[in-house]
Design a protein around this motif. Structure first.
Motif, PDB file in Angstrom:
ATOM      1  N   PHE A 160      10.169 -23.781 -69.692  1.00  0.00           N
ATOM      2  CA  PHE A 160       9.364 -23.520 -71.092  1.00  0.00           C
ATOM      3  C   PHE A 160       8.910 -24.586 -71.607  1.00  0.00           C
ATOM      4  N   LYS A 161       8.026 -24.636 -72.622  1.00  0.00           N
ATOM      5  CA  LYS A 161       7.542 -25.547 -73.390  1.00  0.00           C
ATOM      6  C   LYS A 161       8.640 -26.150 -74.232  1.00  0.00           C
ATOM      7  N   LEU A 183      24.445 -18.970 -74.791  1.00  0.00           N
ATOM      8  CA  LEU A 183      23.438 -19.670 -75.592  1.00  0.00           C
ATOM      9  C   LEU A 183      22.417 -20.227 -74.614  1.00  0.00           C
ATOM     10  N   GLU A 184      21.084 -20.290 -75.133  1.00  0.00           N
ATOM     11  CA  GLU A 184      20.058 -20.821 -74.288  1.00  0.00           C
ATOM     12  C   GLU A 184      20.040 -22.319 -74.500  1.00  0.00           C
ATOM     13  N   LEU A 207      15.258 -24.169 -68.629  1.00  0.00           N
ATOM     14  CA  LEU A 207      16.142 -23.542 -69.764  1.00  0.00           C
ATOM     15  C   LEU A 207      17.153 -22.837 -69.060  1.00  0.00           C
ATOM     16  N   ARG A 243      22.816 -18.126 -66.035  1.00  0.00           N
ATOM     17  CA  ARG A 243      21.423 -18.039 -65.218  1.00  0.00           C
ATOM     18  C   ARG A 243      20.500 -18.943 -65.499  1.00  0.00           C
ATOM     19  N   ARG A 289      16.708 -27.859 -80.827  1.00  0.00           N
ATOM     20  CA  ARG A 289      16.976 -26.642 -80.734  1.00  0.00           C
ATOM     21  C   ARG A 289      18.311 -26.380 -80.237  1.00  0.00           C
ATOM     22  N   GLN A 335      18.209 -26.081 -73.373  1.00  0.00           N
ATOM     23  CA  GLN A 335      17.256 -26.883 -72.417  1.00  0.00           C
ATOM     24  C   GLN A 335      18.078 -27.965 -71.817  1.00  0.00           C
ATOM     25  N   PRO A 358      22.246 -25.710 -81.439  1.00  0.00           N
ATOM     26  CA  PRO A 358      23.144 -25.766 -82.875  1.00  0.00           C
ATOM     27  C   PRO A 358      24.235 -26.727 -82.719  1.00  0.00           C
ATOM     28  N   ARG A 370      20.910 -20.161 -69.510  1.00  0.00           N
ATOM     29  CA  ARG A 370      21.869 -19.625 -70.430  1.00  0.00           C
ATOM     30  C   ARG A 370      23.204 -20.076 -70.050  1.00  0.00           C
ATOM     31  N   CYS A 397      16.662 -19.537 -66.409  1.00  0.00           N
ATOM     32  CA  CYS A 397      15.817 -18.697 -67.361  1.00  0.00           C
ATOM     33  C   CYS A 397      14.356 -19.247 -66.862  1.00  0.00           C
TER      34      CYS A 397
END
Lengths: 221, 102
Positions: free
Chosen positions: B50-51, B92-93, B68, B45, B31, B95, B33, B70, B47
């Motif tokens: 998340f799975k 961009l988000e 996660l 920040r 996930r 992990q 880029p 940003r 977030c």
């Protein structure tokens, strides 16, 4: 779904005509594309196996069709007129729109505000993530490879091509919506709308202004 | 901080931390880029947890959850030939497993 494919092959008898309800072509027949055919076949199988019902499929389509830029426009217009609401929206977008009956369908909402010094632009480079429950289905250009690649590396050129020319002192903030957040741009409230109510203001908040590719519409002079 | 029992561990970063995106090219659905690999940015920040989409993509349950963030990058840091002022940014988000301290 756990059964041996061989033993059930007789059940996969879907060699019949698929009736289309979205045929907007001028002639009386047209060929289904490969992916369209696969999606129809998958839907039929899911219904046949009682994973979903035909009613649920219809209800969901009905729900998605009820989503559109008018939902986002009301949120933005309310934020323009109500500072407390705006503060909540900027702090916790998901919970705040939930209070208006708007679900984010498992994602989280981040609202980003355009000011005299900041212009926000939303893109999803990896696919086409979009706040669908707020804006409906994304426009074709949003999903195009050209937009998805160029919006990150030459956003000012893309904005110019959409008619949005920004001064150098304005910071362009691109948001690549690549995971669990969804973004809604709060455009600048147009000058000359003092005293307008939410309904009047919402008319000026376009889909494109909430993606950030343009500003809000200007009031008629 | 908020305890997230089903998460992999305590989060490692906070807003304002400078981070760098790990350069790696593992096979499969990732996930992150390519354009951002190796680039340095600042945590804008946190977030939440998340799975893991890189597991969900193959039908796994996505557990344990991943932190996660940003991350905000200067466009001139990402693109050598960026045509715009120094203050333009990209968020961009990311992990946590794609981040390292910078």
């Amino acid at each position: 779904m756990t059964s041996n494919p061989g033993e059930n092959s007789d059940n996969y008898d879907h060699d019949h005509e698929v009736l289309k309800y979205n045929d907007d072509s001028a002639h009386d027949y047209d060929e289904m594309g490969r992916y369209e055919l696969m999606s129809e076949a998958l839907k039929e199988l899911l219904i046949e196996r009682n994973v979903v019902s035909a009613s649920e499929v219809r209800e969901y389509l009905d729900f998605m069709d009820s989503r559109g830029e008018h939902v986002g426009a009301e949120i933005i217009a309310k934020a323009w007129t109500d500072p407390d609401f705006k503060r909540q929206l900027m702090t916790d977008g998901t919970a705040t729109v939930a209070g208006m009956g708007v679900t984010m369908a498992g994602a989280e909402l981040i609202v980003v505000e355009n000011t005299d010094d900041i212009h926000n632009l939303v893109v999803c480079t990896l696919c086409s993530c979009y706040p669908r429950t707020i804006l409906g289905l994304p426009p074709d250009w949003y999903k195009s490879k050209v937009y998805r690649s160029r919006a990150v590396h030459e956003p000012r050129a893309v904005l110019r091509e959409f008619g949005t020319i920004l001064a150098d002192h304005v910071s362009v903030r691109v948001h690549d919506s690549n995971a669990d957040m969804r973004y809604l741009v709060m455009p600048k409230r147009p000058v000359g709308t003092e005293g307008w109510n939410i309904l009047q203001l919402a008319e000026l908040v376009t889909r494109d202004s909430m993606i950030g590719i343009a500003g809000a519409q200007q009031p008629p002079v | 901080m908020t305890e997230i029992p089903d998460c992999i561990a305590e989060k490692r970063y906070s807003s304002g931390d400078t981070v760098q995106i790990i350069v790696a090219f593992p096979p499969g659905h990732r996930r992150i880029p390519d354009y951002i690999k190796g680039k340095k940015g600042v945590i804008e920040r946190y977030c939440g947890a998340f799975k893991n989409p890189e597991e969900l993509a193959y039908g796994f349950d996505g557990e344990p959850k991943r932190h996660l963030y940003r991350v905000r990058f200067k466009q001139t840091e990402i693109w050598d030939a960026y045509d715009g002022p120094e203050h333009d940014t990209l968020d961009l988000e990311v992990q946590e497993h794609w981040l390292k301290p910078a």
